[in-house]
Design a protein around this motif. Structure first.
Motif, mmCIF file in Angstrom:
data_model
loop_
_atom_site.group_PDB
_atom_site.id
_atom_site.type_symbol
_atom_site.label_atom_id
_atom_site.label_comp_id
_atom_site.label_asym_id
_atom_site.label_seq_id
_atom_site.Cartn_x
_atom_site.Cartn_y
_atom_site.Cartn_z
ATOM 1 N N TRP A 1 0.635 -1.063 -0.141
ATOM 2 C CA TRP A 1 0.276 -0.036 0.328
ATOM 3 C C TRP A 1 0.910 0.998 -0.105
ATOM 4 O O TRP A 1 0.521 1.904 -0.857
ATOM 5 C CB TRP A 1 -0.924 0.326 1.452
ATOM 6 N N ASN B 1 -4.289 6.913 -3.428
ATOM 7 C CA ASN B 1 -4.162 6.065 -2.640
ATOM 8 C C ASN B 1 -5.030 5.509 -1.589
ATOM 9 O O ASN B 1 -4.724 3.932 -0.991
ATOM 10 C CB ASN B 1 -2.855 5.982 -2.050
ATOM 11 N N VAL B 2 -5.348 6.046 -0.934
ATOM 12 C CA VAL B 2 -6.738 5.597 0.340
ATOM 13 C C VAL B 2 -7.478 6.318 -0.459
ATOM 14 O O VAL B 2 -8.573 5.909 0.554
ATOM 15 C CB VAL B 2 -6.244 7.554 1.548
ATOM 16 N N THR C 1 -9.657 2.791 -0.709
ATOM 17 C CA THR C 1 -9.904 2.474 0.982
ATOM 18 C C THR C 1 -10.894 2.140 1.856
ATOM 19 O O THR C 1 -11.240 1.256 2.281
ATOM 20 C CB THR C 1 -8.233 2.451 1.353
ATOM 21 N N ARG D 1 -2.708 3.180 -8.708
ATOM 22 C CA ARG D 1 -2.363 3.420 -7.493
ATOM 23 C C ARG D 1 -4.021 3.411 -7.101
ATOM 24 O O ARG D 1 -4.018 3.191 -5.845
ATOM 25 C CB ARG D 1 -2.072 5.381 -7.388
ATOM 26 N N GLY E 1 -5.246 0.934 -3.729
ATOM 27 C CA GLY E 1 -6.172 1.475 -2.261
ATOM 28 C C GLY E 1 -6.910 0.438 -2.009
ATOM 29 O O GLY E 1 -6.905 0.424 -0.542
ATOM 30 N N ASN F 1 -9.827 5.913 8.161
ATOM 31 C CA ASN F 1 -9.174 6.467 6.684
ATOM 32 C C ASN F 1 -10.654 7.844 6.412
ATOM 33 O O ASN F 1 -9.465 8.770 5.952
ATOM 34 C CB ASN F 1 -10.031 5.746 4.803
#
Length: 489
Positions: A33, A61-62, A65, A112, A116, A431
């Motif tokens: 990650w 990237n987040v 999630t 990317r 996530g 998150n």
């Protein structure tokens, strides 16, 4: 199998073997990650990226999630942690390889975004560990799982730049990133072949429905709908950052379409929740099978403040030290790493203290401590000795990460068959917190940023007063229709 009354951390049999293999799986998910962060400058040079494009990839990237943790929690409860963890590690190796082979910003950004999903791996192990450890050891075991696994991000930062230099050339970073994908794919096989969902002879309790979380009272149903709102709001905030109002990765029309889609998804989510829970409006759930969703809501708020602030602070602390004390970037990164390094002991420590002295009192102390810790960090300036500032950051970090351990010492004690979903929702709130805090950071000074975190921790402390200490037993229905009682204290 190990004696259930013993907890020998140095054993590799029975429940301890499951714990070690699970934290290793979680560790690998965090390596994958965060495999881009320590290589960011190499990647930017190789793909000719601007600073805005690099920041965009941090956002991407987040982004996935948040919903992924909720979905993976459902899948874990339905199919079991063995299959779910193995599948996640294998499937997420694909976008990892895509990222290693990317030749443009667009290709890298898509990879990317998809990566996530691997950030959802955490919730799977929470259910796995809860199946193997008794309540009196659960906080310690979950703390070790979370703390040692979470160290994967620090391990990536320490090892991947060296690997990239070892391979050398413009493509060194590609080999380093690709190796993390190989590691993920390989461990998916190891995990599948070496674990079981429960000890021999135990029953794995599954939810009645997979489409959403079950609640057991009318009031809890409406609280569930309310607690879903911040998750969609965080995704809307990410969309705003990518729109022309932010980094302009998306056109205004695309951003508007995403807003509409998020609203439609919330309505669909609410409808699914109604479909699963509508019977309780006509037929009350027997008392023995009830649980309090307010417990979940409280833990959501606490994880927002703990893990949410950790993700945000880890990303900004090197810059904070560099700007405040005029340090070079390498030294600033080294000094700031002390905050993340605390994970190895702090999170297990929070779980251990929770096991020994009680769940609620531990959470109250840790929440008060992290509020005080961030208040202290808000007054750090260049007049402070650097060593004292580092000690302040590490002290704050202890309460933050021990608080995370204490939160997940409670999660598995609410309703066994829903543990994956509860962990997923609570994890997603971490998150959500990170998105909120990082947005605040983009608008205010460092001092105000720390004060905002302290204020939300104070709110968490007040909300925590409404949580009940887990006690007695929870009821679950066996496949043959009989009821079994599971100790929670």
């Amino acid at each position: 199998m190990n004696n259930p009354d013993r907890f020998n951390l140095f054993s590799f049999e029975g429940k301890t073997k499951i714990l070690h293999l699970s934290w290793m799986a979680f560790f690998i998910t965090f390596v994958v990650w965060f495999n881009h962060a320590p290589l960011a400058l190499m990647i930017a040079e190789s793909l000719d990226l601007t600073r805005e494009q690099l920041k965009t990839m941090l956002i991407l990237n987040v982004a996935l999630t948040i919903p992924a943790r909720v979905l993976i929690g459902m899948l874990t409860d339905r199919f079991g942690p063995r299959k779910t963890y193995s599948a996640l590690l294998a499937v997420c190796s694909i976008p990892c390889f895509m990222y290693a082979l990317a030749d443009s910003f667009t290709q890298a950004a898509i990879a990317r975004f998809l990566l996530g999903t691997i950030g959802a791996g955490f919730v799977i192990g929470i259910r796995m560990v809860s199946e193997w450890f008794p309540a009196r050891q659960l906080g310690t075991a979950e703390g070790i799982y979370g703390g040692w696994g979470n160290f994967g991000s620090a391990a990536a930062a320490m090892s991947l730049p060296g690997l990239a230099l070892f391979f050398g050339g413009d493509d060194g970073w590609r080999y380093a990133v690709g190796l993390t994908g190989v590691l993920s794919l390989g461990f998916s096989v190891i995990y599948y072949l070496n674990v079981t969902d429960t000890p021999k002879g135990s029953t794995y309790f599954r939810p009645k429905n997979i489409g959403g979380m079950e609640v057991t009272s009318k009031g809890d149903f409406f609280l569930l709908l309310l607690m879903k709102v911040p998750m969609y709001a965080a995704l809307a905030l990410l969309n705003w950052k990518l729109s022309p109002n932010g980094v302009s990765m998306l056109t205004a029309d695309v951003a508007l379409a995403i807003y509409v889609a998020l609203f439609a998804l919330y309505l669909l989510d609410a409808w699914k929740a109604w479909q699963i829970n509508k019977d309780l409006f006509t037929t009350p759930v027997p008392t023995i099978h009830q649980y309090q969703f307010k417990q979940v809501a409280v833990l959501n708020v606490l994880y927002f403040a703990t893990f949410g602030s950790e993700l945000a602070v880890v990303s900004m602390l090197p810059l904070f030290f560099a700007d405040t004390f005029a340090l070079d970037p390498v030294l600033a990164g080294l000094v700031a790493s002390a905050y993340a390094f605390m994970n190895l002991m702090s999170r297990p420590g929070g779980g251990l203290i929770s096991d020994r002295f009680g769940r609620k009192i531990t959470l109250l102390i840790m929440t008060a401590g992290l509020a005080a810790g961030y208040l202290m960090m808000s007054i750090i300036d260049s007049s402070w000795p650097l060593a004292l500032a580092v000690v302040a950051a590490m002290t704050c970090s202890f309460f933050v990460q021990a608080g995370e351990g204490a939160v997940f010492a409670v999660v598995p004690l609410i309703k066994r068959r829903l543990t994956g979903q509860i962990a997923g929702m609570t994890g997603a709130y971490g998150n959500v917190g990170a998105v909120f805090y990082l947005t605040v950071l983009s608008l205010v000074s460092y001092q105000t940023f720390f004060l905002v975190i302290a204020a939300t921790a104070g709110l968490g402390f007040l909300v925590l007063l409404f949580m009940d200490e887990p006690k007695g037993q929870m009821a679950e229905v066996m496949p043959d229709g009989s009821v079994t009682m599971i100790d929670v204290a």
